[in-house]
Design a protein around this motif. Structure first.
Motif, short mmCIF file in Angstrom:
data_model
loop_
_atom_site.label_atom_id
_atom_site.label_comp_id
_atom_site.label_asym_id
_atom_site.label_seq_id
_atom_site.Cartn_x
_atom_site.Cartn_y
_atom_site.Cartn_z
N UNK A 1 0.84 -1.18 0.00
CA UNK A 1 0.00 0.00 0.00
C UNK A 1 0.88 1.24 0.00
N UNK A 2 0.67 2.10 -0.98
CA UNK A 2 1.49 3.29 -1.10
C UNK A 2 1.13 4.31 -0.02
N UNK A 3 2.13 5.06 0.40
CA UNK A 3 1.89 6.15 1.35
C UNK A 3 1.26 7.33 0.62
N UNK A 4 0.73 8.26 1.40
CA UNK A 4 0.08 9.42 0.79
C UNK A 4 1.07 10.29 0.04
N UNK A 5 2.34 10.27 0.47
CA UNK A 5 3.35 11.11 -0.16
C UNK A 5 4.05 10.41 -1.32
N UNK A 6 3.73 9.15 -1.56
CA UNK A 6 4.37 8.39 -2.64
C UNK A 6 3.57 8.51 -3.93
N UNK A 7 4.30 8.48 -5.02
CA UNK A 7 3.68 8.49 -6.34
C UNK A 7 3.61 7.07 -6.87
N UNK A 8 2.62 6.83 -7.71
CA UNK A 8 2.49 5.51 -8.31
C UNK A 8 3.71 5.21 -9.18
N UNK A 9 4.13 3.96 -9.25
CA UNK A 9 5.30 3.64 -10.09
C UNK A 9 5.00 3.90 -11.56
N UNK A 10 6.01 4.37 -12.27
CA UNK A 10 5.87 4.67 -13.69
C UNK A 10 5.81 3.37 -14.50
N UNK A 11 4.93 3.34 -15.48
CA UNK A 11 4.86 2.19 -16.38
C UNK A 11 6.08 2.19 -17.32
N UNK A 12 6.41 3.35 -17.85
CA UNK A 12 7.60 3.54 -18.67
C UNK A 12 8.64 4.29 -17.86
N UNK A 13 9.89 3.92 -18.02
CA UNK A 13 10.95 4.56 -17.26
C UNK A 13 10.97 6.07 -17.51
N UNK A 14 11.27 6.84 -16.45
CA UNK A 14 11.22 8.29 -16.56
C UNK A 14 12.28 8.79 -17.53
N UNK A 15 13.43 8.13 -17.59
CA UNK A 15 14.46 8.55 -18.54
C UNK A 15 14.01 8.31 -19.99
N UNK B 1 -4.67 4.75 -25.32
CA UNK B 1 -4.03 5.30 -24.14
C UNK B 1 -5.05 5.57 -23.03
N UNK B 2 -4.62 5.34 -21.80
CA UNK B 2 -5.41 5.63 -20.61
C UNK B 2 -4.49 6.34 -19.63
N UNK B 3 -4.97 7.45 -19.06
CA UNK B 3 -4.18 8.25 -18.13
C UNK B 3 -4.74 8.13 -16.72
N UNK B 4 -3.85 8.21 -15.74
CA UNK B 4 -4.25 8.20 -14.34
C UNK B 4 -3.41 9.21 -13.57
N UNK B 5 -3.94 9.68 -12.46
CA UNK B 5 -3.20 10.60 -11.62
C UNK B 5 -2.19 9.82 -10.79
N UNK B 6 -0.99 10.38 -10.64
CA UNK B 6 0.05 9.68 -9.90
C UNK B 6 -0.16 9.64 -8.41
N UNK B 7 -1.12 10.43 -7.88
CA UNK B 7 -1.30 10.51 -6.44
C UNK B 7 -2.72 10.16 -5.99
N UNK B 8 -3.70 10.22 -6.89
CA UNK B 8 -5.07 9.88 -6.51
C UNK B 8 -5.61 8.83 -7.47
N UNK B 9 -6.90 8.54 -7.37
CA UNK B 9 -7.52 7.46 -8.13
C UNK B 9 -8.17 7.93 -9.43
#
Length: 398
Positions: free
Chosen positions: A41-55, A287-295
């Motif tokens: 379970x992610x913390x409130x301050x954590x972002x969801x893991x990226x599907x594609x690498x950030x680089x 494509x489907x987009x989601x917020x990195x911090x909420x649902x």
């Protein structure tokens, strides 16, 4: 225990102390690998893991900026040019049919198997006796961290994730002032609509001629509103709440043949697996987009601009969402619950033995208690190979 003791003595006589230490740590690493199969379970301050690498995303962004500086026409491939992918149209119809069948099966099985939900933290339990595991650790919970159970429903097993319905998936994003004017439908249904399903109450623009990209801007040579696609056609002048009821009526429209509880659970489990696999196949192209911090989820090439995010550091974003690529768990979220091995036992799951229990998605646990076989993807999470000791034997476990 005697055989294990003799085996330990035999190993100690043949191996050195260093070898025993290496073997001990190697076994501990294997146990830790097995335990990490549980969803974290992610913390409130954590972002969801990226599907594609950030680089990799940065590299793609630099290439796109360099491409926009060159004024030339670039041919887009479906569905980026607005044309449907013909191979995925049957997949979209199958996913929608599996969604309706899954809702029907869950509704019928829930009449025989109890569903409980915590009124404070929202945790779900499947089975007659709710567990006694103290995991209610949110604001407003009791000091003992025990749950306040109440009877749940289908929406606790299959939570509804909504997305704004787009008439034109290549058009501009939904603005903040349009948030009450654009309908919201289930995200899995919106994905099927954009992939080729036609619903009269939710019209969608189907292009005949493809769109092109010139200097990063999408140029459409088709008429804005063709005669056969007139605005207002097949749109019913009814309230938004009535449209939501129509969707629920469609879910209940599938009348299954009367059969035993186990047969309904087996069909529901198959529909669950087909729906997730089909939706994953659609999301590889659409494509489907989601917020990195909420649902929040938005089906389409880009996210909306509605400022309703209340997650971590939303003040710095002026309430806008931190959009990123979504996964199948964002569109169809699995609600993980504790796995009950013996459904006939009257003893509930206790807090002192929670490290021996397994977990399953609520839908899978519901169908498993009804007699359906669990897919192989969830065997590790069930922990069926771990023996659960009695309460008075737990202190003797090594």
């Amino acid at each position: 225990m005697t055989k294990l003791w003799e085996l330990a003595l035999r190993n100690s006589s043949t191996n050195s102390i260093v070898g025993n230490q290496l073997k001990h740590w190697h076994g501990f690493h294997i146990i830790r690998q097995t335990c990490t199969e549980f969803p974290r379970k992610l913390k409130k301050t954590e972002r969801k893991p990226w599907v594609t690498n950030i680089n990799e995303l940065k590299r793609i962004g630099r290439a796109e900026r360099k491409e926009r500086q060159i004024v030339r026409e670039r041919i887009l491939q479906p569905p980026q040019n607005g044309i449907l992918v013909k191979e995925l149209i049957p997949v979209a119809h199958q996913v929608n049919a599996d969604r309706i069948q899954l809702f029907t099966c869950v509704s019928k099985v829930a009449q025989s198997i109890a569903i409980y939900s915590c009124s404070v933290c929202g945790e779900v339990h499947i089975g007659h006796r709710p567990h006694k595991i103290r995991t209610c650790n949110v604001m407003g919970s009791a000091a003992s961290k025990e749950h306040c159970w109440r009877r749940g429903a289908v929406e606790h097993v299959l939570p509804l994730v909504e997305s704004f319905h787009l008439y034109d998936r290549l058009g501009r994003a939904v603005s903040h002032n349009e948030r009450l004017q654009v309908d919201q439908i289930p995200a899995i249904l919106e994905l099927c609509v954009q992939a080729g399903i036609d619903l009269p109450e939710y019209p969608t623009r189907r292009r005949v001629f493809p769109a092109y990209s010139i200097s990063g801007r999408v140029i459409d040579f088709e008429k804005r509103f063709p005669k056969e696609d007139a605005p207002g056609k097949d749109i019913y002048a009814c309230g938004f709440w009535q449209k939501r009821n129509n969707i629920s009526d469609d879910n209940k429209s599938v009348d299954m043949q009367p059969c035993d509880l186990q047969g309904t659970a087996v069909r529901g489990m198959e529909a669950w697996e087909r729906m997730r696999s089909g939706a994953s196949r659609l999301m590889e192209t659409y494509a489907v987009q989601t917020c990195g911090y909420c649902l929040e989820v938005q089906v389409g090439p880009k996210g909306h601009r509605v400022r309703n995010c209340q997650a971590y550091k939303h003040q710095m974003r002026d309430g806008q969402h931190a959009w990123q690529e979504a996964t199948i768990d964002d569109v169809v979220p699995p609600v993980y619950v504790w796995h009950v091995r013996d459904t006939q036992s009257e003893k509930p799951l206790v807090n002192g033995l929670k490290k021996y229990y397994g977990m399953l998605p609520a839908v899978v646990e519901l169908f498993a208690q009804a007699g359906a076989s669990v897919p192989n993807d969830y065997v590790v999470m069930m922990r069926e190979d771990v023996a659960v000791p009695e309460w008075d034997e737990e202190k003797l476990v090594v």
